[in-house]
Design a protein around this motif. Structure first.
Motif, PDB file in Angstrom:
ATOM      1  N   ASP A   9       0.824  -1.205   0.000  1.00 43.19           N
ATOM      2  CA  ASP A   9       0.000   0.000   0.000  1.00 43.19           C
ATOM      3  C   ASP A   9       0.858   1.254   0.000  1.00 43.19           C
ATOM      4  O   ASP A   9       1.699   1.451   0.887  1.00 43.19           O
ATOM      5  N   ASN A  10       0.658   2.094  -1.032  1.00 43.29           N
ATOM      6  CA  ASN A  10       1.255   3.429  -1.116  1.00 43.29           C
ATOM      7  C   ASN A  10       2.757   3.408  -0.851  1.00 43.29           C
ATOM      8  O   ASN A  10       3.295   4.231  -0.111  1.00 43.29           O
ATOM      9  N   LEU A  11       3.441   2.465  -1.500  1.00 45.17           N
ATOM     10  CA  LEU A  11       4.865   2.239  -1.252  1.00 45.17           C
ATOM     11  C   LEU A  11       5.724   3.282  -1.957  1.00 45.17           C
ATOM     12  O   LEU A  11       5.587   3.506  -3.162  1.00 45.17           O
ATOM     13  N   ILE A  12       6.624   3.890  -1.184  1.00 42.61           N
ATOM     14  CA  ILE A  12       7.640   4.795  -1.724  1.00 42.61           C
ATOM     15  C   ILE A  12       8.987   4.364  -1.152  1.00 42.61           C
ATOM     16  O   ILE A  12       9.131   4.206   0.067  1.00 42.61           O
ATOM     17  N   CYS A  13       9.973   4.149  -2.033  1.00 46.40           N
ATOM     18  CA  CYS A  13      11.299   3.756  -1.576  1.00 46.40           C
ATOM     19  C   CYS A  13      12.310   3.991  -2.696  1.00 46.40           C
ATOM     20  O   CYS A  13      11.954   4.226  -3.852  1.00 46.40           O
ATOM     21  N   GLY A  14      13.587   3.932  -2.336  1.00 46.44           N
ATOM     22  CA  GLY A  14      14.635   4.141  -3.329  1.00 46.44           C
ATOM     23  C   GLY A  14      16.001   4.105  -2.673  1.00 46.44           C
ATOM     24  O   GLY A  14      16.212   3.398  -1.682  1.00 46.44           O
ATOM     25  N   TYR A  15      16.919   4.920  -3.202  1.00 49.83           N
ATOM     26  CA  TYR A  15      18.304   4.907  -2.755  1.00 49.83           C
ATOM     27  C   TYR A  15      18.808   6.335  -2.577  1.00 49.83           C
ATOM     28  O   TYR A  15      18.519   7.216  -3.396  1.00 49.83           O
TER      29      TYR A  15
END
Length: 238
Positions: A9-15
Motif C-alpha cells: 500500500d502506497n509504497l515509496i522507496c529508493g536509494y
C-alpha cells in the motif's frame, strides 16, 4: 473475499534519498502467479528488494499474510516465508552444487526435510544432480541460473520473488526455467515474477502489472497487454 497473501500500500522507496518506487499499491492472492513488467531501470528490481527487506521504505506498508513486514530485517522476512531469487548468477562459487543447494535449507523446517527437498529440486533440474559434486564457479550461465532457482526451492517458502529468470540465457534454458515456473504454479505456489519479455508470462500469470518510472501504469490480463499495440511499443519494445 480471501485476504491477499501479499499487500503493498502506497509504497515509496529508493536509494540515497531518491525515490525509485513512487506510491505503488498492489496485491497477490495465495496460489497465484503475478507478473511485473516494464522498461529496464524503472523500479522492478527495487520493488522486489523492498518486499524482501533489502532496502527500507520511505513510506507505505507491506503486509504478508496480514502481518506488517516492512520494518523487519531481511532474515526475518525469509523466516516468515518470502524468498527472493535475484537476477544474475549469485551462487557460492567455491562450493559444490550440492553444498549450494543445502544452503537453501538452513531454516529448521527445511533442514529437517533437506533430503526430501534435494530430491524435489533434482526432479525439476536433473542437471543439478549430475553436477552435484562440481564446483559452482565451473557451471555454465544456464546451470548457475538453475542452481539459483533450485537453492530457493530448497526452502519451504510460501512466496517466491523471481527477478528476470530469462535474463541472458539461451532459449532452450529459458524454456526449461519457465517449465519449472509452470510446475510451481500447478503445485499452487505463489510467485511474483519480474520479466522484460511479457510474452513469457501471458500463459502463466493471472495478472500482470506494467511499471514505468516507479509507477504502476497498467494492470490486467496478459492477452490484453500483448494486444495493446501502444503499450507494447511504448514500454516493452514490442
Amino acid at each position: 473475499m480471501t485476504t491477499p497473501i501479499l499487500e503493498i500500500d502506497n509504497l515509496i522507496c529508493g536509494y540515497d534519498g531518491q525515490a525509485v518506487i513512487k506510491d505503488i499499491s498492489m496485491s497477490l492472492q495465495r496460489g497465484s502467479v503475478v507478473g511485473l513488467v516494464g522498461p529496464n531501470g524503472h523500479g522492478k528490481t527495487t520493488l522486489l528488494r523492498a518486499i524482501s527487506g533489502l532496502i527500507k521504505l520511505s513510506s507505505g506498508s507491506i503486509r504478508f499474510k496480514g502481518e506488517p513486514v516492512h520494518r523487519m530485517d531481511a532474515d526475518q522476512i525469509v523466516r516468515k516465508g518470502i524468498v527472493h531469487i535475484p537476477q544474475g548468477d549469485l551462487v557460492f562459487g567455491e562450493m559444490t552444487v550440492e553444498e549450494n543447494l543445502l544452503m537453501g535449507a538452513y531454516l529448521p523446517d527445511a533442514h529437517s526435510r533437506r533430503q526430501e527437498r534435494l530430491n524435489y529440486v533434482h526432479g525439476l533440474f536433473p542437471k543439478l544432480k549430475e553436477r552435484a559434486t562440481q564446483i559452482a564457479s565451473g557451471l555454465s550461465g544456464g546451470e548457475r541460473r538453475m542452481l539459483g532457482v533450485g537453492r530457493a526451492l530448497m526452502s519451504t517458502s510460501e512466496l517466491l520473488l523471481i527477478d528476470e529468470p530469462s535474463l541472458g540465457l539461451a532459449p532452450i534454458i529459458i524454456d526449461h526455467i519457465y517449465e519449472v515456473i509452470k510446475a510451481l504454479k500447478t503445485e499452487g505456489r505463489t510467485l511474483l515474477v519480474v520479466e522484460e519479455n511479457a510474452s513469457r508470462l501471458v500463459d502463466i500469470a493471472e495478472k500482470i502489472y506494467l511499471l514505468d518510472d516507479g509507477h504502476i501504469i497498467w494492470d490486467g490480463q496478459g492477452d490484453d497487454l500483448l494486444n495493446d499495440e501502444v503499450l507494447m511499443s511504448t514500454y516493452l519494445g514490442g
